[in-house]
Design a protein around this motif. Sequence first.
Motif, short mmCIF file in Angstrom:
data_model
loop_
_atom_site.label_atom_id
_atom_site.label_comp_id
_atom_site.label_asym_id
_atom_site.label_seq_id
_atom_site.Cartn_x
_atom_site.Cartn_y
_atom_site.Cartn_z
N THR A 62 0.61 5.58 -21.93
CA THR A 62 -0.29 4.44 -22.87
C THR A 62 -1.71 4.14 -21.60
O THR A 62 -2.63 4.24 -22.46
N ALA A 63 -1.46 4.37 -20.60
CA ALA A 63 -2.60 4.26 -19.48
C ALA A 63 -3.44 5.40 -19.86
O ALA A 63 -4.72 5.01 -19.54
N LYS A 64 -3.02 6.31 -20.12
CA LYS A 64 -3.79 7.77 -20.35
C LYS A 64 -4.33 7.68 -21.85
O LYS A 64 -4.98 8.64 -22.42
N GLY A 65 -4.28 6.76 -22.70
CA GLY A 65 -4.49 6.58 -24.09
C GLY A 65 -3.81 7.55 -25.05
O GLY A 65 -4.23 7.56 -26.13
N ILE A 66 -2.66 7.70 -24.78
CA ILE A 66 -1.72 8.58 -25.60
C ILE A 66 -0.81 7.49 -26.31
O ILE A 66 -0.14 6.55 -25.81
N ALA A 67 -1.23 7.59 -27.84
CA ALA A 67 -0.62 6.74 -28.86
C ALA A 67 0.80 6.77 -28.66
O ALA A 67 1.41 7.96 -29.12
N ASN A 68 1.70 5.91 -28.83
CA ASN A 68 3.16 5.99 -28.71
C ASN A 68 3.81 4.61 -29.14
O ASN A 68 3.14 3.63 -29.32
N ALA A 155 1.07 16.74 -28.87
CA ALA A 155 1.87 17.32 -28.13
C ALA A 155 1.14 17.84 -26.84
O ALA A 155 1.88 18.01 -25.85
N LEU A 156 -0.26 18.64 -27.03
CA LEU A 156 -0.79 19.27 -26.18
C LEU A 156 -1.08 18.19 -25.09
O LEU A 156 -1.32 18.30 -23.84
N ALA A 157 -1.47 16.95 -25.74
CA ALA A 157 -2.25 15.88 -24.68
C ALA A 157 -1.00 15.42 -23.86
O ALA A 157 -1.21 15.12 -22.81
N VAL A 158 0.13 15.35 -24.48
CA VAL A 158 1.47 14.79 -23.70
C VAL A 158 1.64 15.88 -22.74
O VAL A 158 1.88 15.43 -21.42
N ASN A 159 1.46 17.13 -22.89
CA ASN A 159 1.80 18.19 -21.98
C ASN A 159 0.87 18.01 -20.77
O ASN A 159 1.24 18.12 -19.77
N ASP A 160 -0.66 17.91 -20.94
CA ASP A 160 -1.41 17.88 -19.89
C ASP A 160 -1.07 16.58 -19.14
O ASP A 160 -1.12 16.68 -17.97
N ALA A 161 -0.78 15.37 -19.72
CA ALA A 161 -0.53 14.36 -19.04
C ALA A 161 0.80 14.28 -18.08
O ALA A 161 0.76 13.90 -17.03
N LEU A 162 2.01 14.90 -18.73
CA LEU A 162 3.17 14.98 -18.19
C LEU A 162 2.96 16.06 -17.09
O LEU A 162 3.56 15.86 -15.84
N LYS A 163 2.18 16.99 -17.24
CA LYS A 163 2.21 18.38 -16.11
C LYS A 163 1.36 17.43 -14.80
O LYS A 163 1.89 17.51 -13.66
N GLU A 164 0.59 16.57 -15.03
CA GLU A 164 -0.19 16.02 -13.93
C GLU A 164 0.61 15.23 -13.50
O GLU A 164 0.69 14.88 -11.97
N LEU A 165 1.56 13.99 -14.27
CA LEU A 165 2.23 13.28 -13.65
C LEU A 165 3.28 13.80 -12.69
O LEU A 165 3.56 13.28 -11.66
N PHE A 166 4.00 14.95 -13.19
CA PHE A 166 5.12 15.27 -12.46
C PHE A 166 4.85 16.24 -11.27
O PHE A 166 5.29 16.13 -10.23
#
Length: 239
Positions: A62-68, A155-166
Motif C-alpha cells: 500500500t505504501a508503494k502505491g499498489i492497489a489492494n 503482477a509485475l509491479a507486485v514482483n518488483d516490490a516484493l523482490k525489493e522488500l525480501f
Amino acid sequence: MEKRKLAYEGKAKKLYETDDNTVFLVEYLDQATALNGLRKDAVSGKGKMNNQITAYIFEELTAKGIANHFLEKISKTEQLIRKVEMIPLEVVVRNVAAGSFTKRLAVAEGTTLPFPIIEFYYKEDALDDPFINDEHVRFLDIASEVELEKIKTLALAVNDALKELFLEINIRLIDFKIEVGRTAEGEILLADEISPDTCRLWDQTTNEHLDKDVYRREIGDLIPVYEEVLNRLKNKGAN
C-alpha cells in the motif's frame, strides 16, 4: 466492526460478513494443505503467522502505491479487507525455476530466469486448477483483454516490490502466486494473501527454504520457518 455470518470457507481461511456490506472479516486458520487440498494437516500457530505476514506485506505494498483489498489487522488471526468480486485466476510470477516449472520444461531448479514469467491457472478445484493461457482466459470469460493487461501490469509491479522488500531481509523471491478481484466500480485490486504459503522464498546466503515447500517436501517444520520470515520482516531496518 461486527462479525456476522460465514460467507466463505477455503483451505486456510474463513471470510465473514460484517456490519459494513463493503467489508469482509478474514480469519486465518491453523491448517496446512498441499496437492490442491488432498493433503491437509492442522498446524498450531500457522494462522497467526500468515495473518501477520500478510498484513505486514500488504501495508508495505500500500505504501508503494499498489492497489489492494487490505484494510487493517484486527487480531493475531484476523484482518479486515475490502469486499471484491474474485476473478477465478491464480496468477503466478516466476523469477527462478522451481516447482512445476522445472518438471514441465526440464529446467534445473534454481536456474535464474532472464525475465519474470507470468503464468495463469484457472481456479477451479474440480479441474485441479489447470494451467491456461490468455486465450483461454478470454474464452472462459474470466477477464477481458483490457483487464488481463491490467492484471499482468499489477503482477509485475507486485514482483518488483516484493523482490525489493525480501532482498532487504536477505531473502530471495523465487516465485509467488497472487489472486485479484474487481471492485463494484470495476477496479482491479490485488487480493487474497501474500505469505510463505503463496511465495517460494529462499535464504539469500544459504538457499534454505523459507516457505511451504518445507511442508510439501516434508523437509522441516512450518512454524519455525514462518516465524523466521515474520521476525525478519518485523526487524527490517532495525540495524
